[in-house]
Design a protein around this motif. Structure first.
Motif, PDB file in Angstrom:
ATOM      1  N   ALA A 138      88.450  82.560  -3.789  1.00  0.00           N
ATOM      2  CA  ALA A 138      89.642  83.252  -4.766  1.00  0.00           C
ATOM      3  C   ALA A 138      89.745  85.107  -4.176  1.00  0.00           C
ATOM      4  CB  ALA A 138      89.768  82.376  -5.862  1.00  0.00           C
ATOM      5  N   ALA A 139      88.417  85.733  -3.846  1.00  0.00           N
ATOM      6  CA  ALA A 139      88.775  86.549  -3.186  1.00  0.00           C
ATOM      7  C   ALA A 139      89.017  86.998  -2.078  1.00  0.00           C
ATOM      8  CB  ALA A 139      87.232  87.065  -4.315  1.00  0.00           C
ATOM      9  N   GLY A 140      89.331  86.217  -0.966  1.00  0.00           N
ATOM     10  CA  GLY A 140      89.431  86.073  -0.216  1.00  0.00           C
ATOM     11  C   GLY A 140      88.726  86.316   1.348  1.00  0.00           C
ATOM     12  N   TRP A 141      87.376  85.914   0.339  1.00  0.00           N
ATOM     13  CA  TRP A 141      86.489  85.293   1.314  1.00  0.00           C
ATOM     14  C   TRP A 141      86.372  84.764   2.294  1.00  0.00           C
ATOM     15  CZ3 TRP A 141      82.514  88.949   2.158  1.00  0.00           C
ATOM     16  CH2 TRP A 141      82.306  89.957   1.614  1.00  0.00           C
ATOM     17  N   PHE A 142      86.168  83.422   3.618  1.00  0.00           N
ATOM     18  CA  PHE A 142      85.886  82.975   3.951  1.00  0.00           C
ATOM     19  C   PHE A 142      84.306  82.395   4.479  1.00  0.00           C
ATOM     20  CE2 PHE A 142      87.070  85.221   7.074  1.00  0.00           C
ATOM     21  CZ  PHE A 142      86.325  84.978   8.629  1.00  0.00           C
ATOM     22  N   ALA A 143      84.253  80.625   4.974  1.00  0.00           N
ATOM     23  CA  ALA A 143      83.292  80.464   5.347  1.00  0.00           C
ATOM     24  C   ALA A 143      83.753  80.529   6.937  1.00  0.00           C
ATOM     25  CB  ALA A 143      82.977  78.706   5.217  1.00  0.00           C
ATOM     26  N   ASP A 144      82.253  81.121   7.818  1.00  0.00           N
ATOM     27  CA  ASP A 144      82.702  81.712   9.418  1.00  0.00           C
ATOM     28  C   ASP A 144      81.703  80.743  10.179  1.00  0.00           C
ATOM     29  OD1 ASP A 144      80.313  82.741   8.726  1.00  0.00           O
ATOM     30  OD2 ASP A 144      80.456  84.555   9.828  1.00  0.00           O
ATOM     31  N   GLY A 145      81.165  79.507   9.498  1.00  0.00           N
ATOM     32  CA  GLY A 145      80.814  78.324  10.337  1.00  0.00           C
ATOM     33  C   GLY A 145      79.319  78.960  10.185  1.00  0.00           C
ATOM     34  N   GLY A 146      78.948  80.574   9.856  1.00  0.00           N
ATOM     35  CA  GLY A 146      77.586  80.867   9.993  1.00  0.00           C
ATOM     36  C   GLY A 146      76.727  80.061   8.619  1.00  0.00           C
ATOM     37  N   MET A 147      75.445  79.480   9.197  1.00  0.00           N
ATOM     38  CA  MET A 147      73.951  78.657   8.886  1.00  0.00           C
ATOM     39  C   MET A 147      72.706  79.599   8.604  1.00  0.00           C
ATOM     40  SD  MET A 147      76.419  75.306   9.153  1.00  0.00           S
ATOM     41  CE  MET A 147      75.449  74.407   7.174  1.00  0.00           C
ATOM     42  N   LEU A 148      71.606  78.392   7.647  1.00  0.00           N
ATOM     43  CA  LEU A 148      70.772  79.056   7.384  1.00  0.00           C
ATOM     44  C   LEU A 148      70.470  78.007   6.335  1.00  0.00           C
ATOM     45  CD1 LEU A 148      69.366  81.074   5.358  1.00  0.00           C
ATOM     46  CD2 LEU A 148      70.673  82.274   6.467  1.00  0.00           C
ATOM     47  N   VAL A 149      69.009  77.956   6.702  1.00  0.00           N
ATOM     48  CA  VAL A 149      68.097  77.307   6.027  1.00  0.00           C
ATOM     49  C   VAL A 149      66.739  78.276   5.431  1.00  0.00           C
ATOM     50  CG1 VAL A 149      66.383  75.276   4.951  1.00  0.00           C
ATOM     51  CG2 VAL A 149      68.544  74.714   6.808  1.00  0.00           C
ATOM     52  N   ASP A 150      66.745  78.889   4.143  1.00  0.00           N
ATOM     53  CA  ASP A 150      65.971  79.797   3.540  1.00  0.00           C
ATOM     54  C   ASP A 150      64.523  79.245   3.446  1.00  0.00           C
ATOM     55  OD1 ASP A 150      64.272  81.413   2.495  1.00  0.00           O
ATOM     56  OD2 ASP A 150      66.050  82.152   0.834  1.00  0.00           O
ATOM     57  N   GLU A 151      63.867  78.804   3.912  1.00  0.00           N
ATOM     58  CA  GLU A 151      62.979  78.762   3.177  1.00  0.00           C
ATOM     59  C   GLU A 151      61.341  79.655   2.310  1.00  0.00           C
ATOM     60  OE1 GLU A 151      61.140  75.073   5.453  1.00  0.00           O
ATOM     61  OE2 GLU A 151      62.887  73.679   6.207  1.00  0.00           O
ATOM     62  N   SER A 152      61.438  81.090   2.905  1.00  0.00           N
ATOM     63  CA  SER A 152      60.661  81.498   1.917  1.00  0.00           C
ATOM     64  C   SER A 152      60.521  81.595   0.247  1.00  0.00           C
ATOM     65  CB  SER A 152      61.333  83.059   1.918  1.00  0.00           C
ATOM     66  OG  SER A 152      62.679  82.608   0.733  1.00  0.00           O
ATOM     67  N   ARG A 153      60.341  80.361  -0.464  1.00  0.00           N
ATOM     68  CA  ARG A 153      60.510  80.419  -1.473  1.00  0.00           C
ATOM     69  C   ARG A 153      59.693  79.012  -2.052  1.00  0.00           C
ATOM     70  NH1 ARG A 153      65.215  82.680  -1.727  1.00  0.00           N
ATOM     71  NH2 ARG A 153      65.417  84.241  -3.047  1.00  0.00           N
ATOM     72  N   GLY A 154      59.557  78.807  -0.844  1.00  0.00           N
ATOM     73  CA  GLY A 154      58.845  77.481  -0.800  1.00  0.00           C
ATOM     74  C   GLY A 154      59.425  76.000  -0.523  1.00  0.00           C
ATOM     75  N   PHE A 155      60.638  76.040  -0.775  1.00  0.00           N
ATOM     76  CA  PHE A 155      61.677  74.556  -1.289  1.00  0.00           C
ATOM     77  C   PHE A 155      62.593  75.494  -0.452  1.00  0.00           C
ATOM     78  CE2 PHE A 155      61.827  76.899  -3.838  1.00  0.00           C
ATOM     79  CZ  PHE A 155      63.264  77.671  -4.942  1.00  0.00           C
ATOM     80  N   PRO A 156      63.353  74.362   0.910  1.00  0.00           N
ATOM     81  CA  PRO A 156      64.669  74.678   1.691  1.00  0.00           C
ATOM     82  C   PRO A 156      65.766  75.169   0.756  1.00  0.00           C
ATOM     83  CG  PRO A 156      64.215  72.023   1.948  1.00  0.00           C
ATOM     84  CD  PRO A 156      63.338  73.139   1.153  1.00  0.00           C
ATOM     85  N   LEU A 157      66.536  75.886   0.719  1.00  0.00           N
ATOM     86  CA  LEU A 157      67.631  76.143   0.648  1.00  0.00           C
ATOM     87  C   LEU A 157      68.359  76.351   1.902  1.00  0.00           C
ATOM     88  CD1 LEU A 157      66.429  78.769  -1.771  1.00  0.00           C
ATOM     89  CD2 LEU A 157      67.655  76.454  -2.651  1.00  0.00           C
ATOM     90  N   GLU A 158      69.521  75.382   1.166  1.00  0.00           N
ATOM     91  CA  GLU A 158      70.654  75.714   2.448  1.00  0.00           C
ATOM     92  C   GLU A 158      71.983  76.685   2.098  1.00  0.00           C
ATOM     93  OE1 GLU A 158      72.268  71.499   3.580  1.00  0.00           O
ATOM     94  OE2 GLU A 158      70.050  71.067   4.225  1.00  0.00           O
TER      95      GLU A 158
END
Length: 166
Positions: A138-158
């Motif tokens: 709604a604020a003018g942002w769009f998903a650009d296709g970049g993805m990552l999985v952050d596991e720095s906290r001991g569990f995966p966050l997509e």
């Protein structure tokens, strides 16, 4: 609504907004044990440290009264010449009142300052965080296709990357 730069005296309030924001926004997206274990005192120490060392183009903007929310912005570590919104949180009891919109607009204005040289900006959001994704779109942002999985906290966050022109 008044938005101003954060100062060291805001550290405790910033930590409280940060922890409460995580606990409300990420319920069901992160292990509840992790969310319940977040500490305002630990976060306050981190905020005090950051507020004493922050340097442009990084900025922390707070929404008054009483630090009702904050946005942190700076350079994108991964893309030279691109800005980034690192975090935006509003006290959960204030959601849906336009405070997040005001903070996002202030963060985008900060990144668009001529001396910074940014023509676009990015942010990362949990893929499962549909509420936040609607807010960004709604604020003018769009998903650009970049993805990552952050596991720095001991569990995966997509996470997925959003982008917009400044």
């Amino acid at each position: 609504m008044k938005i101003r730069p954060a100062v060291v005296a805001d550290a405790d309030a910033l930590a409280e907004v940060h922890v409460l924001g995580w606990q409300a926004a990420y319920r069901g997206m992160m292990p509840q044990e992790y969310l319940d274990g977040l500490s305002v005192a630990d976060r306050a120490d981190g905020w005090r440290n950051w507020l004493t060392t922050i340097q442009p183009p990084q900025a922390i903007l707070v929404l008054d009264p009483g630090v009702a929310g904050f946005v942190t912005v700076g350079a994108d570590d991964e893309e030279p010449g691109v800005g980034r919104v690192y975090a935006i949180y509003v006290r959960p009891g204030s959601w849906g009142q336009g405070r997040g919109q005001a903070l996002m607009a202030a963060g985008v204005r900060q990144l668009a300052l001529p001396g910074l040289g940014f023509s676009e900006a990015t942010l990362w959001v949990l893929e499962a965080n549909v509420r936040a994704r609607r807010f960004y779109e709604a604020a003018g942002w769009f998903a650009d296709g970049g993805m990552l999985v952050d596991e720095s906290r001991g569990f995966p966050l997509e996470e997925i990357r959003y982008r917009r022109r400044l």
